[in-house]
Design a protein around this motif. Structure first.
Motif, mmCIF file in Angstrom:
data_model
loop_
_atom_site.group_PDB
_atom_site.id
_atom_site.type_symbol
_atom_site.label_atom_id
_atom_site.label_comp_id
_atom_site.label_asym_id
_atom_site.label_seq_id
_atom_site.Cartn_x
_atom_site.Cartn_y
_atom_site.Cartn_z
ATOM 1 N N GLN A 96 0.830 -1.209 0.000
ATOM 2 C CA GLN A 96 0.000 0.000 0.000
ATOM 3 C C GLN A 96 0.861 1.253 0.000
ATOM 4 N N ALA A 97 1.881 1.243 0.856
ATOM 5 C CA ALA A 97 2.760 2.410 0.945
ATOM 6 C C ALA A 97 3.510 2.626 -0.365
ATOM 7 N N LEU A 98 3.997 1.547 -0.968
ATOM 8 C CA LEU A 98 4.738 1.665 -2.223
ATOM 9 C C LEU A 98 3.839 2.182 -3.341
ATOM 10 N N LEU A 99 2.595 1.704 -3.399
ATOM 11 C CA LEU A 99 1.673 2.176 -4.439
ATOM 12 C C LEU A 99 1.326 3.649 -4.230
ATOM 13 N N ALA A 100 1.166 4.058 -2.974
ATOM 14 C CA ALA A 100 0.885 5.471 -2.698
ATOM 15 C C ALA A 100 2.057 6.341 -3.133
ATOM 16 N N TRP A 101 3.299 5.902 -2.843
ATOM 17 C CA TRP A 101 4.473 6.662 -3.270
ATOM 18 C C TRP A 101 4.650 6.605 -4.784
ATOM 19 N N ALA A 102 4.199 5.518 -5.411
ATOM 20 C CA ALA A 102 4.242 5.467 -6.871
ATOM 21 C C ALA A 102 3.311 6.528 -7.453
ATOM 22 N N PHE A 106 10.931 14.492 2.928
ATOM 23 C CA PHE A 106 10.061 13.316 2.882
ATOM 24 C C PHE A 106 10.743 12.061 3.411
ATOM 25 N N ALA A 107 12.039 11.881 3.117
ATOM 26 C CA ALA A 107 12.725 10.700 3.638
ATOM 27 C C ALA A 107 12.796 10.751 5.162
ATOM 28 N N VAL A 108 13.008 11.949 5.707
ATOM 29 C CA VAL A 108 13.028 12.096 7.170
ATOM 30 C C VAL A 108 11.677 11.747 7.757
ATOM 31 N N LEU A 109 10.608 12.252 7.158
ATOM 32 C CA LEU A 109 9.260 11.984 7.678
ATOM 33 C C LEU A 109 8.944 10.488 7.633
ATOM 34 N N SER A 110 9.273 9.831 6.523
ATOM 35 C CA SER A 110 9.033 8.386 6.418
ATOM 36 C C SER A 110 9.930 7.609 7.375
ATOM 37 N N PHE A 111 11.159 8.072 7.557
ATOM 38 C CA PHE A 111 12.109 7.426 8.456
ATOM 39 C C PHE A 111 11.599 7.465 9.895
ATOM 40 N N GLY A 144 14.344 13.128 -8.181
ATOM 41 C CA GLY A 144 13.791 13.470 -6.875
ATOM 42 C C GLY A 144 12.418 12.883 -6.625
ATOM 43 N N GLY A 145 11.545 12.945 -7.623
ATOM 44 C CA GLY A 145 10.178 12.484 -7.428
ATOM 45 C C GLY A 145 10.074 11.009 -7.124
ATOM 46 N N PHE A 146 11.006 10.224 -7.656
ATOM 47 C CA PHE A 146 10.976 8.790 -7.406
ATOM 48 C C PHE A 146 11.787 8.397 -6.173
ATOM 49 N N LEU A 147 12.406 9.371 -5.513
ATOM 50 C CA LEU A 147 13.227 9.051 -4.348
ATOM 51 C C LEU A 147 12.451 8.339 -3.237
ATOM 52 N N PRO A 148 11.265 8.839 -2.797
ATOM 53 C CA PRO A 148 10.574 8.120 -1.719
ATOM 54 C C PRO A 148 10.257 6.680 -2.090
ATOM 55 N N PHE A 149 9.827 6.470 -3.347
ATOM 56 C CA PHE A 149 9.485 5.121 -3.786
ATOM 57 C C PHE A 149 10.721 4.229 -3.816
ATOM 58 N N ILE A 150 11.797 4.708 -4.447
ATOM 59 C CA ILE A 150 13.013 3.898 -4.585
ATOM 60 C C ILE A 150 13.629 3.607 -3.223
ATOM 61 N N SER A 151 13.736 4.627 -2.387
ATOM 62 C CA SER A 151 14.376 4.425 -1.080
ATOM 63 C C SER A 151 13.554 3.476 -0.208
ATOM 64 N N GLN A 152 12.214 3.608 -0.247
ATOM 65 C CA GLN A 152 11.367 2.705 0.529
ATOM 66 C C GLN A 152 11.483 1.271 0.014
ATOM 67 N N ARG A 172 13.438 -4.273 0.737
ATOM 68 C CA ARG A 172 14.138 -5.449 0.219
ATOM 69 C C ARG A 172 15.344 -5.837 1.069
ATOM 70 N N THR A 173 16.010 -4.867 1.670
ATOM 71 C CA THR A 173 17.248 -5.158 2.395
ATOM 72 C C THR A 173 17.053 -5.355 3.894
ATOM 73 N N GLY A 174 15.969 -4.795 4.435
ATOM 74 C CA GLY A 174 15.785 -4.846 5.878
ATOM 75 C C GLY A 174 16.654 -3.867 6.631
ATOM 76 N N ASP A 175 17.324 -2.979 5.918
ATOM 77 C CA ASP A 175 18.193 -1.974 6.536
ATOM 78 C C ASP A 175 17.532 -0.611 6.422
ATOM 79 N N PRO A 176 17.114 0.014 7.545
ATOM 80 C CA PRO A 176 16.392 1.290 7.466
ATOM 81 C C PRO A 176 17.224 2.429 6.881
ATOM 82 N N TYR A 177 18.552 2.256 6.811
ATOM 83 C CA TYR A 177 19.425 3.295 6.265
ATOM 84 C C TYR A 177 19.818 3.041 4.810
ATOM 85 N N ALA A 178 19.452 1.889 4.277
ATOM 86 C CA ALA A 178 19.930 1.505 2.947
ATOM 87 C C ALA A 178 19.423 2.431 1.855
ATOM 88 N N GLY A 179 18.222 3.014 2.035
ATOM 89 C CA GLY A 179 17.675 3.904 1.015
ATOM 90 C C GLY A 179 18.524 5.138 0.772
#
Length: 536
Positions: free
Chosen positions: A65-71, A275-280, A488-496, A501-508
Motif C-alpha cells: 500500500q505504501a509503495l503504491l501510494a508513493w508510486a 520526505f525521507a526524514v518523515l518516512s524514516f 527526486g520524485g521517485f526518491l521516496p518510492f526507490i528508497s522505501q 528489500r534489504t531490511g536496513d532502514p538506512y539503505a535507502g
C-alpha cells in the motif's frame, strides 16, 4: 544597476524596478510558489501517514500500500517535464506572468479534486485511476510554475542581488512543505481521530481553493517581466523556444549540466531532508505520527534561513562554490546525520538493533514488497519485520529459522516474533521523543536543511544566468523538471523499496549518495561560474 541590455543579447530594459516593486514581485511570486508546492506536497504528507494508501490503493500488504501510494506521488513528478515543455513554450512566447497564472489555476483545481475522489471501497479501481489523472495534472502545472516564478523574480533583479532575491523562491518550495504539515496538523487537531481518518483528511486538499484565490488576486496585480516586454517590443522573441533550446549554440552542454549536475543533485538532497526524514521517523523509528510531523515541520522551518543565506552568499563568492561545497558535505555527513537521528528518535529500538540483531535463515528467503501474500514462510517473516520497521539480515539455510541476538525463536508466527522482539528489548509501540533527544532531532533536520540550502539556494540565479532570455523559460524548465521529476520524485518510492528489500532502514540513503556523487562530478566538470562581473 548594470542593465540586462549590457549582459545578454543586447536586451535593454526601460528602468530598474523600485524597491517597492521588487518587494511586491518577490512577495507575490514567493507566496504563489508556497501555495503551489503546498498543493503538490499535501499528497506526500498524507502518503507518509498511510491515509492515501489505505483509501485509494488498498492491498493485502501494508508495505505494498505504501509503495503504491508513493508510486502515485512519483507519477506527478514524472509528468513535470511535459509541463515544462508546454508551459516553457508559452512562457517564452506569451509571457512569464500569464503562464504562471494558468499553472497555479490548474494546480489548485487538481488538488481540490483529490479531496473529492471517493475511496476505492466505494468506486473500486476508478478511485486510483482518478487519483493518477489528478496527479498528472498537478505534475503538468508544477512543470510550468517553478520556471515562471524564478525567472520572473530574476528578470526584475539587479545581477549582484539576483541570488538573494531569487533565494526566496527556493525557500518557498520548503515553505510549501511546511505549510502542508501545518494545515494537516491544524485540521487533525480540530476533530476527533476517527473523523480525521474517515473524511477529515480531505479538508487540506479542499483548502487549496482558498489558497488559489489568494494567489490569483496577488499575481493579477503584477506586471509582465521587464526583460520579456523588452524582447517583445524589439521583436526578438523565439519563434519555437522548444526547438531553439536544442539548437542554440552551446546549449546542449548547458542542458546536460543543468539536468545531471544541478537539478538531480539538489533535489535528492532536498527530498531526503524532508520526505525521507518523515518516512524514516514514522516507519522504522516508530515515532508517533503527529510528533514526527511536528519535528519535521519544526526542523524544516528553523532551516529556512539557509536558502536565503546561501542565495545571498552566491552574490559575493559565486554560484558554483556553494553548490560544490553542499554536494561534498552531503557525501560526508548524510549517513552520520541519519545515524544520529536513529539513536535519538528511538534509543531503545536502536540499542536493541545494535545489541540484539535479527537474523532470518532459509533456503531462499525471497521477499516481494509488491506481493499481497508472500510465496513462502521466510518471505512472510521478512514481510512482518518490514511492516514493523525492524532491521534484519538473511542467511541461507536448509530450513526457515529466526534468531534474535543469537537466540533462536521457536514461534515464527507474527505473534511469536513480536513476543521475541519485545523480550529482546525492541520497542515496537509508537514513541514520543522528548528533551535532549527532541533537540537532537531538530538539529539534525536543520543540518540537513543546510545541505539543501547550499545546493538549492543559488539555483534559480544559476539557471537563469545559464540560458539566453529568448529561450530561458524552456531551457531552464526542461532540465530542471526532468532532474527533479525523475531523480527526486521517485526518491521516496526507490528508497522505501530498497529498505523493504534489504531490511536496513538506512539503505535507502545510498540512492541519494549515488545521485549526489554524479551531480558533484558533472558540476565540477561542466558548470561555469555564472555570476556577472561587477561593473567597474
Amino acid at each position: 544597476m548594470a542593465s540586462e541590455a549590457l549582459e545578454v543579447e543586447g536586451i535593454e530594459t526601460d528602468r530598474e524596478p523600485s524597491r517597492g516593486e521588487i518587494r511586491q514581485v518577490i512577495t507575490a511570486s514567493s507566496l504563489g510558489t508556497v501555495f503551489e508546492w503546498y498543493d503538490f506536497f499535501i499528497y506526500g504528507t498524507l502518503a507518509a501517514s498511510g491515509i492515501i494508501g489505505r483509501t485509494f490503493f488498498p492491498a493485502g500488504s501494508e508495505v505494498m500500500q505504501a509503495l503504491l501510494a508513493w508510486a502515485g506521488f512519483a507519477v506527478g513528478f514524472g509528468f513535470r517535464p511535459l509541463g515544462a515543455i508546454l508551459f516553457g513554450y508559452l512562457g517564452d512566447r506569451l509571457g512569464r506572468k500569464y503562464t504562471f497564472l494558468v499553472t497555479i489555476t490548474l494546480m489548485g483545481v487538481a488538488t481540490a479534486g483529490v479531496g473529492l475522489v471517493p475511496s476505492a471501497a466505494a468506486i473500486g479501481l476508478a478511485a486510483p485511476a482518478l487519483i493518477i489523472v489528478l496527479r498528472i495534472l498537478q505534475g503538468l502545472a508544477l512543470g510550468g510554475e517553478y520556471g515562471g516564478a524564478a525567472i520572473y523574480v530574476a528578470e526584475h533583479s539587479p545581477p549582484q542581488k539576483r541570488g538573494f532575491y531569487t533565494s526566496f523562491i527556493q525557500a518557498s518550495v520548503a515553505g510549501g512543505f511546511i505549510l502542508s504539515l501545518i494545515v494537516v496538523l491544524g485540521f487533525k487537531a480540530s476533530m476527533p481521530a476517527d473523523t480525521w481518518q474517515e473524511w477529515g483528511w480531505r479538508l487540506p486538499f479542499l483548502f487549496s481553493i482558498l489558497l488559489l484565490a489568494i494567489s490569483l488576486w496577488m499575481r493579477f496585480k503584477l506586471s509582465e517581466s521587464p526583460v520579456f516586454k523588452a524582447m517583445k517590443a524589439k521583436g526578438t522573441l523565439a519563434k519555437n523556444p522548444f526547438v531553439e533550446s536544442f539548437t542554440y549554440p552551446g546549449n546542449w552542454k548547458r542542458l546536460f549540466v543543468a539536468l545531471f549536475g544541478i537539478a538531480a543533485g539538489l533535489t535528492v538532497i532536498w527530498y531526503t531532508a524532508m520526505f525521507a526524514v518523515l518516512s524514516f521517523l514514522t516507519g522504522p523509528l516508530r515515532v508517533d505520527e503527529t510528533m514526527a510531523q511536528l519535528i519535521t515541520g519544526g526542523g524544516a522551518a528553523a532551516g529556512l534561513f539557509w536558502f536565503v543565506l546561501f542565495g545571498r552568499l552566491s552574490d559575493r563568492i559565486g554560484r558554483k562554490l556553494p553548490i560544490v561545497i553542499g554536494y561534498a558535505a552531503t557525501l560526508i555527513l548524510l549517513f552520520p546525520i541519519f545515524w544520529t537521528m536513529g539513536h535519538a528518535a528511538n534509543p531503545e529500538l536502536s540499542y536493541a538493533a545494535d545489541r540484539m540483531p535479527v537474523v532470518v535463515a532459509g533456503p531462499a528467503c525471497g521477499y516481494d514488497p509488491f506481493a499481497a501474500t508472500q510465496a513462502d514462510a521466510c518471505g512472510r517473516v521478512l514481510d512482518h519485520l518490514s511492516k514493523k520497521g525492524v532491521a534484519y539480515t538473511t542467511v541461507r539455510a536448509p530450513n526457515v529459522a529466526v534468531a534474535v541476538g543469537g537466540t533462536p525463536v521457536a514461534d515464527t508466527s507474527p505473534t511469536g516474533l513480536d513476543a521475541a522482539l519485545e523480550q529482546a528489548g525492541y520497542r515496537l509501540e509508537r514513541v514520543m521523543p522528548t528533551g535532549g533527544n527532541l533537540a537532537i532531532l531538530l538539529l539534525c533536520i536543520v543540518a540537513l536543511s543546510a545541505l539543501a540550502g547550499a545546493t538549492y539556494g543559488p539555483v534559480a540565479a544559476v539557471l537563469t544566468e545559464m540560458f539566453p532570455p529568448s529561450i530561458r523559460y524552456s531551457s531552464m524548465s526542461i532540465p530542471y523538471h526532468i532532474g527533479t521529476g525523475y531523480f527526486g520524485g521517485f526518491l521516496p518510492f526507490i528508497s522505501q523499496y530498497i529498505v523493504a528489500r534489504t531490511g536496513d532502514p538506512y539503505a535507502g540513503l545510498w540512492y541519494t549518495m549515488a545521485v549526489v556523487a554524479m551531480a558533484l562530478a558533472v558540476t565540477l566538470w561542466g558548470l561555469k561560474e555564472t555570476l556577472p562581473a561587477k561593473a567597474p
